[in-house]
Design an enzyme around this catalytic site. Structure first.
Site, mmCIF file in Angstrom:
data_model
loop_
_atom_site.group_PDB
_atom_site.id
_atom_site.type_symbol
_atom_site.label_atom_id
_atom_site.label_comp_id
_atom_site.label_asym_id
_atom_site.label_seq_id
_atom_site.Cartn_x
_atom_site.Cartn_y
_atom_site.Cartn_z
ATOM 1 N N HIS A 262 -47.354 78.240 111.456
ATOM 2 C CA HIS A 262 -46.942 79.149 112.531
ATOM 3 C C HIS A 262 -45.725 79.971 112.110
ATOM 4 O O HIS A 262 -45.740 81.202 112.167
ATOM 5 C CB HIS A 262 -46.626 78.314 113.778
ATOM 6 C CG HIS A 262 -46.287 79.096 115.000
ATOM 7 N ND1 HIS A 262 -46.956 78.938 116.188
ATOM 8 C CD2 HIS A 262 -45.333 80.031 115.247
ATOM 9 C CE1 HIS A 262 -46.441 79.743 117.104
ATOM 10 N NE2 HIS A 262 -45.440 80.417 116.553
ATOM 11 N N GLU A 263 -44.677 79.262 111.665
ATOM 12 C CA GLU A 263 -43.396 79.910 111.378
ATOM 13 C C GLU A 263 -43.411 80.690 110.061
ATOM 14 O O GLU A 263 -43.033 81.865 110.012
ATOM 15 C CB GLU A 263 -42.288 78.852 111.315
ATOM 16 C CG GLU A 263 -42.138 78.003 112.564
ATOM 17 C CD GLU A 263 -41.350 78.711 113.640
ATOM 18 O OE1 GLU A 263 -40.933 79.850 113.411
ATOM 19 O OE2 GLU A 263 -41.163 78.108 114.710
ATOM 20 N N HIS B 261 -45.575 84.252 110.851
ATOM 21 C CA HIS B 261 -44.489 85.189 111.165
ATOM 22 C C HIS B 261 -43.748 85.655 109.914
ATOM 23 O O HIS B 261 -43.482 86.852 109.744
ATOM 24 C CB HIS B 261 -43.507 84.544 112.139
ATOM 25 C CG HIS B 261 -44.077 84.318 113.499
ATOM 26 N ND1 HIS B 261 -44.560 85.335 114.289
ATOM 27 C CD2 HIS B 261 -44.256 83.175 114.207
ATOM 28 C CE1 HIS B 261 -44.996 84.836 115.435
ATOM 29 N NE2 HIS B 261 -44.830 83.529 115.399
ATOM 30 N N GLU C 2 -48.226 86.318 118.357
ATOM 31 C CA GLU C 2 -48.071 84.940 118.807
ATOM 32 C C GLU C 2 -49.420 84.237 118.942
ATOM 33 O O GLU C 2 -49.513 83.019 118.757
ATOM 34 C CB GLU C 2 -47.308 84.888 120.130
ATOM 35 C CG GLU C 2 -45.857 85.331 120.039
ATOM 36 C CD GLU C 2 -45.022 84.419 119.149
ATOM 37 O OE1 GLU C 2 -45.526 83.380 118.677
ATOM 38 O OE2 GLU C 2 -43.852 84.756 118.922
#
Length: 512
Positions: A323-324, A328, A359
Site C-alpha cells: 500500500h505505502e 503510493h 486510495e
C-alpha cells in the site's frame, strides 16, 4: 553519505514526531544506483510523491538543514532498457543485504518512536545515474525524449542547489501547504484527556475536542458530505466476515496473525525493500502514536515510512508495504517524470482527480495475496463515516458495537470519523475515509478494461485517464513493483477479492 536536500519550509503533522534514530547498515554488498537516488530529488518533487489526497501520505518538511559531505564517486550510467511493444514485466535480481549491528542513539530513555535508515554501505558506491532505474520492463509505449523541464525534477549533481521556483510553482506549493494544514489541524489536541472522560462515563459522554489551529466551519462543511452509495456493500462485506469468524477480533487474529515486535517489523520491511530495489531510499519509523496503520511522509528531505506497532500483524505487514511503498511511493516516483507532474501540467492535460483511484488501488494492494482478502477495513471506514454524519460520538460508538467489540478499536474509528468537530454531540463527519471503498469498487468494476501496469507507470492519474495519456507518457524510467509484474496472477487475485467479498460484475455494473 550523500548530501541531504536543503529544506526551507516547515509543515507540522501531529501523527509523526521525530525522536531518536537507529541506523542499520548492510556492509557485504554495495547499493545499486537506484538505492541512493532519492537524495537528489528536490523537496518540491518529494512533496508531490506523497500527495495522495489523504492524511496517510502527507508531507512533513522540517526547516533544519542537514549538511552531509558526499565522498567522491566514479561516473556510472545504467544501460537504458529497450522498449519493445507488448513486452512483459520481468523480475530483476537484487543483492541481499546482511544486517549490521544496531547503534543506539544517545540518551538513556527509551524512545516512544524509533527510526532506522534501512540501507547498505555507502563506501565505494558509484555515482548514481540521473534517472531512476527501471524495475521490470516497460509497457509497450514508444519512448520520447525527456523534456528540459524535467531537469528540475532531478538535479545534475548532489551539490546542486534546489531549483528556483517560478510564480506558478510557488502558488502550487502554497496551495499544497494549505491542504496539509487542514489535515494537520483536524487532529484533536486533547484526545487522551477526552478518551478518559468518555470511558469513565460508560461511553455516554460526547467528547469536546480542542484544536491547536482550528479549521474554519466553511472548510469543514466541504468535508462533511458523507455518501450512502456503497453502504449496502460495506455492511454486506462486514457481515460476511462476522459469519465466518464470529467477531472482528477473531477475524483480526486469524487472518492478521500475531503482533510483530519492532525488530521483526524492521527485518520484514528491509526484506520487502530489497525485493523492490528501494533499500536505502526510505527511513523507517515505528511508533504507537498514529491514528492510521502507517503513513508516508518526508522528514528532512528523506522519504519516511512510519508504522503503527499496535496494528502491525505478521500476515498484514506486507500488504501495508504494498500500500505505502509499492503503490503510493512508486506512483509518486513515476509521476515526477511525466508532463503532468505539476498542477499546471494536470490542468493542461485535463486530468481527473487522482482519488478515488489512488486510495482504491492502494487498498486493493493491501489485501492482495492474502488467504482471506476481506475488505473489512475499507468497509468499516465507509460505514463509520456515513453513520457519523447522522449521529453523535456516543451514538456512533454504540452503533459500531454491531461490528467491533473492543472499545479501544471503536474509539479510534469514531475519532477518525469525528475529527474536525469540536462538539461531537452534534451529527457530522470528516468524509475522507469513504474514498477507500469507493476506489476499490470502481477499480474492480472496470478491472478487465484497466491496464494496471500503465496505471502504475503513469504516476498520480485516475484509471479513467490512462488510455488518453499513454501516448504522451515518459516511460523510460518507470518503476513497477514486483507484485504487479505477473499480470495474469494479478488478475486472478482481483477475481479472488471479488469472490471472497461476494461482489459480482452484475451488481457493480448496477451501482457504478
Amino acid at each position: 553519505m550523500l548530501e541531504s536536500i536543503k529544506v526551507t519550509e516547515r509543515l507540522h503533522w501531529p501523527e509523526v514526531e521525530m525522536s531518536k534514530k537507529y541506523i542499520l547498515n548492510s556492509t557485504d554488498k554495495a547499493l545499486s544506483p537506484s538505492q541512493v537516488y532519492l537524495e537528489k530529488i528536490s523537496s518540491s518533487v518529494l512533496k508531490d510523491l506523497f500527495s495522495a489526497g489523504s492524511s496517510s501520505y502527507n508531507v512533513l518538511l522540517q526547516a533544519e538543514e542537514e549538511e552531509k559531505k558526499s565522498p567522491k564517486q566514479s561516473p556510472h550510467k545504467r544501460p537504458k532498457p529497450s522498449l519493445k511493444s507488448g513486452s512483459t514485466l520481468s523480475k530483476r535480481n537484487r543483492p541481499g543485504m546482511a544486517p549490521k549491528k544496531v547503534r543506539a542513539a544517545e540518551g538513556g530513555s527509551k524512545p516512544a518512536q524509533a527510526n532506522r535508515v534501512l540501507s547498505g554501505s555507502y563506501s565505494n558506491v558509484p555515482k548514481p545515474a540521473r534517472n531512476i532505474a527501471v524495475v521490470g520492463s516497460t509497457m509497450g509505449l514508444t519512448p520520447r525524449a525527456v523534456p528540459q523541464l524535467r531537469k528540475a525534477c532531478i538535479p545534475n549533481s548532489p551539490r546542486t542547489k534546489l531549483p528556483s521556483l517560478h510564480k506558478a510553482a510557488i502558488a502550487r506549493e502554497v496551495e499544497y501547504a494549505k491542504k496539509l494544514c487542514i489535515l494537520s489541524a483536524i487532529k484533536p489536541s486533547n484526545v487522551e484527556k477526552e478518551k478518559a472522560k468518555f470511558f469513565k462515563s460508560d461511553f455516554n459522554y460526547n467528547p469536546q475536542f480542542e484544536y491547536s489551529n482550528p479549521v474554519s466551519p466553511l472548510v469543514l462543511a466541504r468535508h462533511n458530505n458523507a455518501s450512502d452509495h456503497f453502504l449496502t456493500q460495506a455492511v454486506h462485506i462486514m457481515e460476511l466476515a462476522l459469519q465466518r469468524y464470529g467477531s472482528y477480533e477473531k477475524f483480526e487474529q486469524v487472518t492478521g496473525g500475531n503482533l510483530l515486535t519492532k525488530s521483526r517489523i524492521w527485518h520484514n520491511v528491509k526484506k520487502y525493500m530489497e525485493k523492490e530495489g528501494c533499500l536505502g531510499e526510505i527511513v523507517v519509523q515505528v511508533t504507537d502514536d498514529l491514528l492510521s496503520r502507517a503513513s508516508m511522509t518526508v522528514v528532512n528531505g528523506r522519504p519516511t515510512l512510519t508504522i503503527n506497532i499496535s496494528t502491525a500483524r505478521e500476515h498484514w505487514l506486507e500488504g501495508m508495504l504494498r500500500h505505502e511503498i509499492g503503490t503510493h511511493y512508486f506512483r509518486g516516483i513515476n509521476n515526477c517524470h511525466q508532463p503532468w507532474s505539476s498542477s499546471l501540467g494536470r490542468k493542461k492535460h485535463n486530468l481527473k482527480p487522482l482519488n478515488p483511484t489512488e486510495e482504491g488501488l492502494a487498498s486493493i494492494h493491501s489485501v492482495l495475496f492474502r488467504k482471506d482478502p476481506t475488505l473489512w477495513r475499507a468497509a468499516l471506514l465507509y460505514y463509520t463515516v456515513y453513520q457519523a454524519s447522522h449521529m453523535s460520538f456516543s451514538q456512533l460508538f454504540h452503533n459500531l458495537g454491531r461490528f467491533v467489540q473492543d472499545p479501544n478499536t471503536r474509539w479510534d474509528y469514531c475519532v477518525r470519523a469525528k475529527r474536525g468537530q469540536t462538539d461531537t454531540a452534534q451529527p457530522g463527519c470528516f468524509s475522507k475515509d469513504q474514498v477507500y471503498l469507493d476506489g476499490i469498487l470502481k477499480i474492480l468494476r472496470y478491472r478487465d478494461k484497466i491496464n494496471f501496469s500503465l496505471l502504475m507507470a503513469l504516476g498520480k492519474v485516475s484509471f479513467e485517464d490512462v488510455d488518453r495519456l499513454k501516448a504522451l507518457a515518459q516511460m523510460e524510467n518507470v518503476r513497477i513493483p514486483h507484485f504487479m509484474q505477473d499480470q495474469a496472477r494479478y488478475a486472478e487475485q482481483l477475481t479472488k477479492i471479488m469472490a471472497v467479498n461476494q461482489l459480482t460484475d452484475e451488481e457493480l455494473k448496477t451501482i457504478i
